[in-house]
Design an enzyme around this catalytic site. Structure first.
Site, short mmCIF file in Angstrom:
data_model
loop_
_atom_site.label_atom_id
_atom_site.label_comp_id
_atom_site.label_asym_id
_atom_site.label_seq_id
_atom_site.Cartn_x
_atom_site.Cartn_y
_atom_site.Cartn_z
N GLU A 148 -8.55 4.99 9.66
CA GLU A 148 -9.49 3.94 9.26
C GLU A 148 -10.02 3.16 10.46
O GLU A 148 -9.24 2.50 11.16
CB GLU A 148 -8.81 2.97 8.30
CG GLU A 148 -9.71 1.83 7.85
CD GLU A 148 -8.99 0.84 6.95
OE1 GLU A 148 -9.68 0.07 6.27
OE2 GLU A 148 -7.74 0.82 6.95
N ASP A 184 -14.04 2.01 5.20
CA ASP A 184 -13.91 0.64 4.71
C ASP A 184 -15.23 -0.09 5.00
O ASP A 184 -15.57 -0.33 6.15
CB ASP A 184 -12.74 -0.06 5.40
CG ASP A 184 -12.44 -1.42 4.79
OD1 ASP A 184 -13.36 -2.26 4.75
OD2 ASP A 184 -11.29 -1.65 4.38
N GLN A 238 -13.29 1.85 0.72
CA GLN A 238 -12.77 0.53 0.36
C GLN A 238 -13.89 -0.51 0.48
O GLN A 238 -14.80 -0.36 1.29
CB GLN A 238 -11.59 0.13 1.23
CG GLN A 238 -10.36 1.00 1.00
CD GLN A 238 -9.18 0.63 1.87
OE1 GLN A 238 -9.34 0.16 3.00
NE2 GLN A 238 -7.98 0.85 1.37
N GLU A 288 -10.12 -3.62 -1.81
CA GLU A 288 -9.18 -4.16 -0.83
C GLU A 288 -9.74 -5.49 -0.30
O GLU A 288 -10.25 -5.59 0.81
CB GLU A 288 -8.95 -3.19 0.33
CG GLU A 288 -7.76 -3.62 1.18
CD GLU A 288 -7.68 -2.88 2.51
OE1 GLU A 288 -6.55 -2.64 2.98
OE2 GLU A 288 -8.73 -2.56 3.09
#
Length: 255
Positions: free
Chosen positions: A139, A174, A200, A236
């Site tokens: 990530e 993300d 996310q 998240e």
């Protein structure tokens, strides 16, 4: 659309098994977590079986948090510790039936030696994961929240995956981190879709519920679907007022 509750930030006022049950009651179709290791895996597995929710992923441990660690896989000289953390994560994921492990790189400052260390540890992680039918996620994390984090750009993640040539290795895209570091989310997502394993979301800049701020998530997520993403969207974010249930009205935008 399928949304996953990240229990590292959501429903944190209760034990992890009860957080899984709360996610089910709130209407989430899956869960994911950060560091579940203090909870016996059989308790987590029982809650997953009871609710029918899949556990999409969990993280390797951060290392020595008091010393500032935020992952250790890209830290030269700590390979044994990093591989022990990977083994721990893979074994726990297997025990609860999780699908993926996010290997946290750590704050390396971007040195060449750190890159070699990271790639070596990712090879080890892929070997361990593939033997168990799991995926490994990496990530890109922004430097505002994690100064010096080794992996901060989606393109860097792609370079690593292409260099290692492992089908089990994928990007955790993300949107919060990528918007802060790079922006251009729709086109960047389109360009890297074949290597993206999970998505996310959180508001930018406050990392709260995804219903305000710089990113219009209904439009972005619709574009991701049109581009071809068929996976879950991981929520998240940090609830602005501390109460997860009180901030869930954003889900109605996608019903």
């Amino acid at each position: 659309m399928t949304f996953s509750a990240n229990l590292g930030f959501l429903f944190t006022d209760r034990p992890l098994p009860d957080a899984i049950r709360a996610a089910k009651a709130a209407g989430f179709a899956a869960v994911e977590c950060h560091f579940p290791y203090e909870v016996p895996p059989e308790q987590v597995k029982a809650a997953l079986d009871e609710t029918g929710l899949p556990m999409l992923g969990l993280n390797t441990v951060r290392g020595n948090v008091k010393a500032g660690d935020f992952g250790i896989a890209a830290l030269p000289g700590r390979e044994a510790e990093a591989r022990a953390a990977i083994t721990q994560a893979v074994e726990y994921a297997t025990a609860i039936g999780a699908r993926a492990v996010h290997v946290m790189a750590g704050k390396s400052g971007g040195a060449a030696e750190a890159e070699a260390t990271y790639r070596g540890n990712l090879r080890f992680a892929c070997d361990a994961a593939e033997a168990r039918g799991l995926s490994i996620l990496i990530e890109p994390i922004n430097h505002r929240d994690a100064p010096g984090y080794h992996l901060s750009r989606v393109e860097h993640a792609t370079e690593i995956i292409e260099a290692l040539g492992r089908d089990s290795l994928r990007i955790m895209f993300d949107c919060y981190h990528t918007q802060i570091m790079q922006g251009d989310l729709t086109e960047r997502f389109r360009a890297h879709l074949p290597l993206i394993g999970h998505v996310q979301i959180a508001a930018v800049p406050d990392r709260g519920e995804p219903d305000e701020g710089e990113i219009h998530y209904p439009r972005l997520i619709a574009a991701m679907r049109d581009i071809g993403y068929a996976g879950a969207i991981g929520a998240e974010y940090r609830p602005r007022h501390g109460d997860t249930e009180a901030g869930l009205s954003w889900l109605s935008q996608f019903s």
